[in-house]
Design an enzyme around this catalytic site. Structure first.
Site: not given
Length: 173
Positions: A72-73, A89, A92-93, A124, A128
């Site tokens: 995961h980033p 991602s 999502e971000q 982490f 999100v």
């Protein structure tokens, strides 16, 4: 950009390689989950597909689970800055406003990413969706106080939440 959608019937009847390609983004950089799920078809419901994929991860063993976590980033990290996130991602971000951080927020996230990885040895992870930047930062700060074993468990729980969101975006009844 919204992902292509599939019906459960399409997923159940397509060739294994097509199924794997369609679901390869459900678990970040971990196509092996979709490959194993392809052999478990047909699925009677979206919930059954989701449960099977989560069970594959749960049964994969600590080494494979850690590799999944580590794939995961970081949130608003180097991959995001360099435009190297997966499409999932990125959506999502961006949805949590992380693509629009102030310099202060960005710097704080970089410090939190570094402290978290130093303490726990992996990035982490937070599903999100439904969070804003302040909520992401608050969650990040609170979880830095946890034990590593708790964070490994929480990371997998968050990965399962992310997977559910991604399946719901991708598969229609």
């Amino acid at each position: 950009m919204k992902p292509m959608q599939y019906t459960l019937e399409q997923l159940n009847t397509m060739p294994p390689e097509a199924f794997e390609a369609a679901l390869s983004g459900i678990f970040e950089h971990s196509r092996w989950v979709a490959e194993r799920a392809a052999r478990m078809r047909p699925f009677g419901s979206i919930d059954a597909l989701y449960a099977a994929m989560c069970e594959i991860v749960a049964d994969a063993g600590a080494e494979r689970q850690f590799a999944l976590i580590d794939a995961h980033p970081e949130l608003a990290g180097k991959a995001a800055v360099q435009g190297e996130l997966t499409a999932e991602s990125t959506r999502e971000q961006s949805g949590a406003g992380l693509a629009h951080c102030s310099q202060e927020e960005f710097d704080k996230l970089q410090r939190l990413n570094e402290a978290y990885r130093e303490k726990f040895g992996f990035p982490f992870i937070l599903a999100v969706r439904g969070y804003d930047r302040a909520g992401v930062i608050a969650n990040f700060e609170a979880r830095l106080n946890n034990a590593r074993s708790d964070e490994l468990r929480t990371s997998l729980e968050q990965i399962y939440r992310i997977a559910r969101f991604r399946i719901d975006d991708l598969v229609t009844g």
